[in-house]
Design a protein around this motif. Sequence first.
Motif, PDB file in Angstrom:
ATOM      1  N   LYS A  20       0.823  -1.176   0.000  1.00 27.23           N
ATOM      2  CA  LYS A  20       0.000   0.000   0.000  1.00 27.23           C
ATOM      3  C   LYS A  20       0.874   1.249   0.000  1.00 27.23           C
ATOM      4  O   LYS A  20       2.066   1.208   0.268  1.00 27.23           O
ATOM      5  N   TRP A  21       0.230   2.346  -0.354  1.00 25.54           N
ATOM      6  CA  TRP A  21       0.914   3.631  -0.419  1.00 25.54           C
ATOM      7  C   TRP A  21       1.325   4.072   0.981  1.00 25.54           C
ATOM      8  O   TRP A  21       0.595   3.842   1.940  1.00 25.54           O
ATOM      9  N   LEU A  82     -12.159  -3.456  -6.101  1.00 26.14           N
ATOM     10  CA  LEU A  82     -11.834  -4.855  -6.312  1.00 26.14           C
ATOM     11  C   LEU A  82     -10.388  -5.182  -5.976  1.00 26.14           C
ATOM     12  O   LEU A  82     -10.018  -6.344  -5.919  1.00 26.14           O
ATOM     13  N   ARG A  83      -9.577  -4.156  -5.761  1.00 28.23           N
ATOM     14  CA  ARG A  83      -8.211  -4.306  -5.267  1.00 28.23           C
ATOM     15  C   ARG A  83      -7.400  -5.290  -6.099  1.00 28.23           C
ATOM     16  O   ARG A  83      -6.765  -6.197  -5.585  1.00 28.23           O
ATOM     17  N   ARG A  84      -7.484  -5.081  -7.409  1.00 31.02           N
ATOM     18  CA  ARG A  84      -6.677  -5.899  -8.299  1.00 31.02           C
ATOM     19  C   ARG A  84      -6.224  -5.036  -9.466  1.00 31.02           C
ATOM     20  O   ARG A  84      -6.779  -3.979  -9.701  1.00 31.02           O
ATOM     21  N   SER A 277      -5.732   0.231  -6.768  1.00 23.92           N
ATOM     22  CA  SER A 277      -5.907  -1.027  -6.041  1.00 23.92           C
ATOM     23  C   SER A 277      -5.037  -1.091  -4.804  1.00 23.92           C
ATOM     24  O   SER A 277      -5.255  -1.928  -3.934  1.00 23.92           O
ATOM     25  N   TYR A 278      -4.032  -0.224  -4.723  1.00 23.59           N
ATOM     26  CA  TYR A 278      -3.188  -0.207  -3.536  1.00 23.59           C
ATOM     27  C   TYR A 278      -3.700   0.751  -2.466  1.00 23.59           C
ATOM     28  O   TYR A 278      -3.051   0.965  -1.450  1.00 23.59           O
ATOM     29  N   ASN A 279      -4.856   1.348  -2.738  1.00 23.84           N
ATOM     30  CA  ASN A 279      -5.423   2.286  -1.773  1.00 23.84           C
ATOM     31  C   ASN A 279      -6.101   1.561  -0.643  1.00 23.84           C
ATOM     32  O   ASN A 279      -6.531   0.419  -0.809  1.00 23.84           O
TER      33      ASN A 279
END
Lengths: 609, 222
Positions: A20-21, A82-84, A277-279
């Motif tokens: 993640k950021w 959807l985190r992809r 998606s990295y949020n």
Amino acid sequence: MAQAGEPGPPAEDGGDERPKWDNKAQYLLSCIGFAVGLGNIWRFPYLCQTYGGGAFLIPYLIALAFEGIPLFHIELAIGQRLRRGSVGVWTAISPYLGGVGFGCFTVSFLIGLYYNTVLVWVLWFFLNSFQHPLPWSTCPPDLNRTGFVQECQASSTVSYFWYRQTLNITADIGDSGVVQWQLLLCLVTCWMVVYLCVIRGIESTGKAIYFTACFPYLVLTIFLIRGLTLPGATEGLTYLFTPKMQTLQNPRVWLDAATQIFFSLSLAFGGHIAFASYNPPRNNCEKDAVIISLVNSLTSLYASLTIFSIMGFKATTDYRRCLDRNILSLIDEFDFPEQSISRDDYPTVLTHLNATCPERVARLHLRACQLEDFLDKSASGPGLAFLVFTEAVLHMPGASAWAVLFFGMLFTLGLSSMFGNMESIITPLLDMGILPRRIPKEGLTGLVCLACFLCSTCFVLQSGSYWLEIFDNFVASLNLLIFAFCEVVGVIYVYGMKRFCDDIEWMTGRRPNLYWRVTWWVVSPLLLLSIFLSCVVLLAQRPPRYKAWNPQYVQFPLREEKLYPGWVLATCVLLAFLPILWVPTIALAQLLARRRQRTDTQPATSPKP
Amino acid sequence: MLWLLFFLVNAIQAELCQPDAENAFKVRLSIRTALGDKAYVWDTNEEYLFKAMVAFSMRKVPKREKTEISHVLLCNVTQRVSFWFVVTDPSKNHTLPAVEVQSAIRMNRNRINNAFFLDDHTLEFLKIPSTLAPPTDPPVPIWIIVFGVVFCIVIVATTLLVLSGIRQRRRKNKGPSEVDDTEDKCENTITIENGIPCDPLDTKGGHINDVFLTEDERLTPL
């Protein structure tokens, strides 16, 4: 595939924690850096100038409101929900839509190849700027040193440096020539720099983006301040920004505004999906979308201020040189004392001489010097950066420093866009689990960069820039439009507008209002479809041709227009349509797999497509 | 009689030196462009110097060592400052071939320029091309030096990142086994020291025991 009607907790991503950021600023800067690229510098000012100055802003802002921001919001929201990466997102929405993700992946790969080649050229110019005088300021002398090289004398010093000493270009695309070793060295360096920055995914790009996203703004400001103090800057700005409303009647203006917004925001690459998606799951993607789009457009405007002031200065300098040349011809012919005719006196003196001895004046073949003619000379794309701007920089005091700054800015601009590009390639690969777990991420990114480097060596051949033009015209335009259309349709109609709005309400705390719903439902898909059809019509209207640099051409230094040979046209068609073929291929494969599954397991709970 | 001879000589000389005459060259000077405020006025003394320089150049040509200043004729001096000149032979009846004059001027161009504080552009001999200075290329092109610096930096940075990544992973691989040991110790403590459950062990006296922070939370996993 997400089955539940209720938006539950975020989808699994393979078991181990998703990167993640470090903070929100990294995410915003990465998206801004991806969106703000070379096109903001060399495409938007050209469009502004060609299509009536300030009047162009009207179709541009309309396209931004009805096409750019809605599509951008969809990408960020779906990626965050959807985190992809792109392949994972589309496979999750519907297995039949998985082809969209693969198509985006392929297009990103192809675009990454040629985009980095532009960075190679920028790096070459950057390396050559550390000397005084700049190498493109003079022609090299010919063999017996009585004059300059013929090719240089006929064209100009900057053209010679670009076409001969940098590209060493052949006269025909069929003639590939040899690999240019100096460009090959720069290519190695560029891909190593890209690898260095994406080596650990967003962990490393997140650190690099602070510099690569902010440095261009600093340089643009410096150039703006310097440019406004140069003579002729105000003429450039007023002439180029004065709105000419009648150009809005040309439908081409609206088409170009829509395509510019679309490509400027880097939509349908899958890069923004990957970044989002990295949020963290609960993040206000609606605000992010609006902010990033507006920053991108404001950057374009800011860049055009800088570019126009420098172009105004260049036009004024060229105009004054034209006048001086004419004055010198008159003085030499009529043997007037030196410096006896000033630039202001020139028109009166010319008319007087024309009245008294017209044949002698006619013999001189004086060129008519009009400031508007020089201001009208516009250029876009690499031509602006490597031909027009390099010449403008020559006339500025301290030319080397300005050249270093300018090409450094272009390099960081392109590099931050490359980060997004590489993320749209790497994130799907990571999500799909292509390589076994024990191979670390550094290995995967290294392999991707190596593969890209090997494929892009074709661009450092002597005919490389012709191929780059082909890639630019055929890979990017049609494919991305289709994928964007599939994105909107896929999210709104397949995933479901209601489910999507529920997701956004869960993530941001507010349900999307009427503006979003109307644009997603109707306006954006229609706009995309019409743009796509217009592009197809325009491409099909006349056989594609290219402009070759041929010193043997009769009208040299004008470039010779040639048609593409058959095998090149076949490659163009392949590039334009192969990525799109993923969509029906994957859908068909899924259909066949399901059908086989259904026949295998007899009393099947028939899977809902 | 003498007057007649004088006029005859002048007439012949005038014929020899004329615009577009055979073997005549036009010269153009741009003194104010070159020197700005320090420009000098072109007068007969400067013309004398010019004749001297031309004569000097001709003397360097084999078989023309006897050229005198009086053999160089100037005519049609304009305000531009431009004029024509010819070089005559000792008999003053014929002009020397243009080729000889051309090669003489070319070989001594630098000296002539310097005498007048001008250069090839501001002192023009029309129809005599100047030899351009050879390109002053440094032995190693500058771009290769800059490239070497950039390349070395990139290689060093990449190596450092890769090595640190390997080190991180090695530490991470060792990490989980250490956590297992302390968890065993924790259970032992419960049996040995009664009343101290394992849970508050991670906040001993208000300090967070880092051992119980998993690697995943501290370092973003690769």
